[in-house]
Design a protein around this motif. Structure first.
Motif, PDB file in Angstrom:
ATOM      1  N   SER A 108      -3.327   4.804  -1.695  1.00 53.76           N
ATOM      2  CA  SER A 108      -4.299   3.731  -1.432  1.00 53.76           C
ATOM      3  C   SER A 108      -5.570   4.295  -0.806  1.00 53.76           C
ATOM      4  O   SER A 108      -5.520   5.041   0.176  1.00 53.76           O
ATOM      5  CB  SER A 108      -3.683   2.682  -0.497  1.00 53.76           C
ATOM      6  N   THR A 135       0.874  -1.171   0.000  1.00 50.54           N
ATOM      7  CA  THR A 135       0.000   0.000   0.000  1.00 50.54           C
ATOM      8  C   THR A 135       0.915   1.225   0.000  1.00 50.54           C
ATOM      9  O   THR A 135       2.110   1.131   0.286  1.00 50.54           O
ATOM     10  CB  THR A 135      -0.922   0.050   1.233  1.00 50.54           C
ATOM     11  N   ASP A 136       0.338   2.370  -0.319  1.00 46.42           N
ATOM     12  CA  ASP A 136       1.097   3.616  -0.288  1.00 46.42           C
ATOM     13  C   ASP A 136       0.110   4.743  -0.011  1.00 46.42           C
ATOM     14  O   ASP A 136      -1.064   4.490   0.285  1.00 46.42           O
ATOM     15  CB  ASP A 136       1.858   3.806  -1.604  1.00 46.42           C
ATOM     16  N   GLU A 137       0.578   5.963  -0.099  1.00 47.28           N
ATOM     17  CA  GLU A 137      -0.267   7.099   0.261  1.00 47.28           C
ATOM     18  C   GLU A 137      -1.371   7.395  -0.759  1.00 47.28           C
ATOM     19  O   GLU A 137      -2.219   8.249  -0.518  1.00 47.28           O
ATOM     20  CB  GLU A 137       0.600   8.345   0.477  1.00 47.28           C
ATOM     21  N   GLY A 140      -4.768  -2.125  -1.586  1.00 41.94           N
ATOM     22  CA  GLY A 140      -3.387  -2.251  -2.020  1.00 41.94           C
ATOM     23  C   GLY A 140      -3.244  -2.761  -3.434  1.00 41.94           C
ATOM     24  O   GLY A 140      -4.234  -3.054  -4.121  1.00 41.94           O
ATOM     25  N   HIS A 184      -8.100   0.669  -2.314  1.00 47.80           N
ATOM     26  CA  HIS A 184      -7.848   0.738  -0.868  1.00 47.80           C
ATOM     27  C   HIS A 184      -7.195  -0.524  -0.326  1.00 47.80           C
ATOM     28  O   HIS A 184      -6.491  -0.492   0.689  1.00 47.80           O
ATOM     29  CB  HIS A 184      -9.153   1.006  -0.110  1.00 47.80           C
ATOM     30  N   PRO A 189       0.476  -6.679   4.352  1.00 46.66           N
ATOM     31  CA  PRO A 189       0.784  -6.438   5.763  1.00 46.66           C
ATOM     32  C   PRO A 189       1.265  -5.012   5.978  1.00 46.66           C
ATOM     33  O   PRO A 189       1.810  -4.380   5.066  1.00 46.66           O
ATOM     34  CB  PRO A 189       1.897  -7.457   6.058  1.00 46.66           C
ATOM     35  N   LYS A 190       1.066  -4.497   7.184  1.00 56.78           N
ATOM     36  CA  LYS A 190       1.375  -3.086   7.464  1.00 56.78           C
ATOM     37  C   LYS A 190       2.837  -2.747   7.213  1.00 56.78           C
ATOM     38  O   LYS A 190       3.175  -1.604   6.884  1.00 56.78           O
ATOM     39  CB  LYS A 190       0.981  -2.724   8.896  1.00 56.78           C
ATOM     40  N   GLU A 191       3.736  -3.747   7.358  1.00 57.14           N
ATOM     41  CA  GLU A 191       5.151  -3.471   7.107  1.00 57.14           C
ATOM     42  C   GLU A 191       5.442  -3.241   5.627  1.00 57.14           C
ATOM     43  O   GLU A 191       6.544  -2.810   5.256  1.00 57.14           O
ATOM     44  CB  GLU A 191       6.041  -4.600   7.630  1.00 57.14           C
ATOM     45  N   ASN A 192       4.465  -3.511   4.755  1.00 57.73           N
ATOM     46  CA  ASN A 192       4.636  -3.262   3.329  1.00 57.73           C
ATOM     47  C   ASN A 192       3.912  -2.009   2.874  1.00 57.73           C
ATOM     48  O   ASN A 192       3.455  -1.904   1.740  1.00 57.73           O
ATOM     49  CB  ASN A 192       4.184  -4.474   2.502  1.00 57.73           C
ATOM     50  N   HIS A 193       3.820  -1.040   3.791  1.00 56.77           N
ATOM     51  CA  HIS A 193       3.272   0.269   3.417  1.00 56.77           C
ATOM     52  C   HIS A 193       4.420   1.178   3.016  1.00 56.77           C
ATOM     53  O   HIS A 193       5.415   1.292   3.726  1.00 56.77           O
ATOM     54  CB  HIS A 193       2.495   0.901   4.577  1.00 56.77           C
TER      55      HIS A 193
END
Length: 197
Positions: free
Chosen positions: A129, A125-127, A137, A135, A177-181
């Protein structure tokens, strides 16, 4: 050390893009093939599939580090069924002058398929998304063979939407997963799918 890595990554990225003939043409062929052969969006709706304008700045050379003794875990999905994945390795690179590290995942289900056992998934995901992009990702696909001398070329211009972006209730698409934002607005790859009435 970090400054040296950033400088190295930026130089490698620039050389990889501008020494490759027909880069823009190859991306256009990719977009055309993606739209024309989409397995979920039907012919009359394919015209609503949109991509950001290609930008070589979103093609980067990432440093790869293989995970050691990575455990299987249940990755959340946008459906009812969770899916088993493990971290295959990490990808470190620089985007918009910002260091980024993402996990590259291996599916337990696909590992059991002789034809797909080398498949790796980079969900993120990124800013953008939930705004310009889906949404839930977006994804990029790789194989183990894409790892060359501990580097991987990542082209975010080819980032695509999971099937859930078109029919959210029908599929079990892994949620990044949140670590892949990625904490920037990554204006590359597929945009949000909107059917115009």
């Amino acid at each position: 050390m970090k400054k040296l890595f950033i400088a190295f990554a930026m130089v490698c990225s620039a050389k990889a893009v501008f020494t490759q003939p027909g880069y823009q043409d190859s991306l256009q062929k990719f977009f055309t093939s993606y739209v024309n052969n989409h397995e979920v969006v039907t012919a009359e709706n394919r015209k609503f599939i949109q991509f950001f304008s290609p930008d070589p700045a979103y093609r980067v050379v990432a440093r790869f580090e293989k995970a050691k003794n990575s455990s299987w875990f249940q990755m959340e999905t946008l459906g009812r069924e969770k899916k088993l994945y493990r971290v295959y390795g990490t990808l470190s690179f620089v985007l918009q002058n910002q260091p980024v590290t993402l996990n590259l995942y291996q599916s337990q289900t696909l590992l059991e398929d002789p034809e797909l056992k080398d498949y790796l998934l980079l969900p993120f995901t990124d800013e953008t998304s939930g705004k310009e992009t889906y949404h839930g990702g977006r994804y990029l696909d790789f194989t183990i063979n894409d790892v060359k001398k501990n580097t991987v070329v990542i082209d975010f211009n080819k980032a695509y939407n999971p099937y859930c972006a078109y029919e959210e209730d029908k599929y079990n698409c892994p949620i990044p997963p949140k670590e892949n934002h990625i904490p920037i607005a990554l204006k590359a790859g597929e945009k949000n799918f909107v059917r115009k009435q």
